[in-house]
Design an enzyme around this catalytic site. Sequence first.
Site, short mmCIF file in Angstrom:
data_model
loop_
_atom_site.label_atom_id
_atom_site.label_comp_id
_atom_site.label_asym_id
_atom_site.label_seq_id
_atom_site.Cartn_x
_atom_site.Cartn_y
_atom_site.Cartn_z
CE LYS A 53 -3.90 -2.46 2.17
NZ LYS A 53 -4.51 -2.97 3.28
CD GLN A 97 -3.42 -4.63 6.37
OE1 GLN A 97 -3.73 -3.55 5.76
NE2 GLN A 97 -3.88 -5.91 5.68
CG ASP A 120 -9.88 -0.44 4.75
OD1 ASP A 120 -9.60 -0.91 3.58
OD2 ASP A 120 -9.12 -0.45 5.74
N1 GUN Z 1 -6.70 -7.03 5.88
C1 GUN Z 1 -7.31 -7.97 4.71
N2 GUN Z 1 -7.78 -7.25 3.81
C2 GUN Z 1 -7.88 -5.81 4.14
C3 GUN Z 1 -8.27 -4.50 3.81
O1 GUN Z 1 -9.05 -4.59 2.48
N3 GUN Z 1 -8.37 -3.45 4.73
C4 GUN Z 1 -7.85 -3.72 5.82
N4 GUN Z 1 -7.52 -2.63 6.55
N5 GUN Z 1 -7.17 -4.79 6.32
C5 GUN Z 1 -7.28 -5.92 5.73
#
Ligand code: GUN
Length: 285
Positions: A53, A97, A120
């Site tokens: 990211k 995350q 998200d």
């Molecule tokens: N963990 C697995 N997929 C995601 C996601 O799309 N966003 C976040 N914040 N954590 C994750």
Amino acid sequence: MSVLLDGKALASKIKKEISEESKRREAAGKARPALAVILVGEDPASAVYVRNKEKDCLECGIKSVPYKLTADYGEEKLLSLIDALNGDPAIHGILVQLPLPPGYDERRVIERIDPAKDVDAFHPVNVGRLTIGEEGFLPCTPAGIVALLDEYGIDPTGKNCVVIGRSNIVGKPMALLLLRRNGTVTVAHSRTVDLPSLTRNADILVSAVGKAGFVTPDMVKKGAVIIDVGMNRNAEGRLCGDVDFDGCAPLASFITPVPGGVGPMTRAILMKNTLYAAELADEIG
Ligand code: GUN
């Protein structure tokens, strides 16, 4: 033989567009979009996702503001950090995350994020907006899949869409987005009886199970569009999806590869959502 749905190529195109928009913003004297990325603990897969990211942010002209916290940082301190970021006008998006280490209440943490910074789209306000069809952040993986379908001219209208998996992150919002696109949607899950009889009717089959080799050729309708959200390691340690690709691809009209299908699209939509968050902040002032 099926056509590959090339998520890597479309994600590159989207990221290039975002980078150009970031430059236009800068030229117009607007703030560079900024994303706070919070990683708690040492989960190796999460560390890889967060690194990716950060790379995407760099490509898109988005400022990434990392917070790498130890697992014992504590929920109350994490909530205080989120409060500070919510109140910081230089931060447009906040991403925590998941999964959080044991001892953290994930729902409580997510619900603390300002819905206007919830890139998200996990906050109940944004989930509600998605459900009733109001404008707002769209969840990254499902929105990325719909963008991929659009790119290849695949219209869910009137199609039998079967989503395997009912998670809050993928299965449920995927079903809502396909419904919004006029698909006839079935959500299957671990308690579903006779799954193959459902999937054999699917014109669009989305698998978000997390088990390598879960979708086998006997479950697939000839000419189906197959979307593989799985990110698994097979017995040899190689990254693979939920779908038996070699067995199913000859039956499908379109299919996503793993890697290079859904994963890059998820990340591209996160960047799009961060740009949208900066635009929202411009409007609010
Ligand atoms: N963990 C697995 N997929 C995601 C996601 O799309 N966003 C976040 N914040 N954590 C994750």
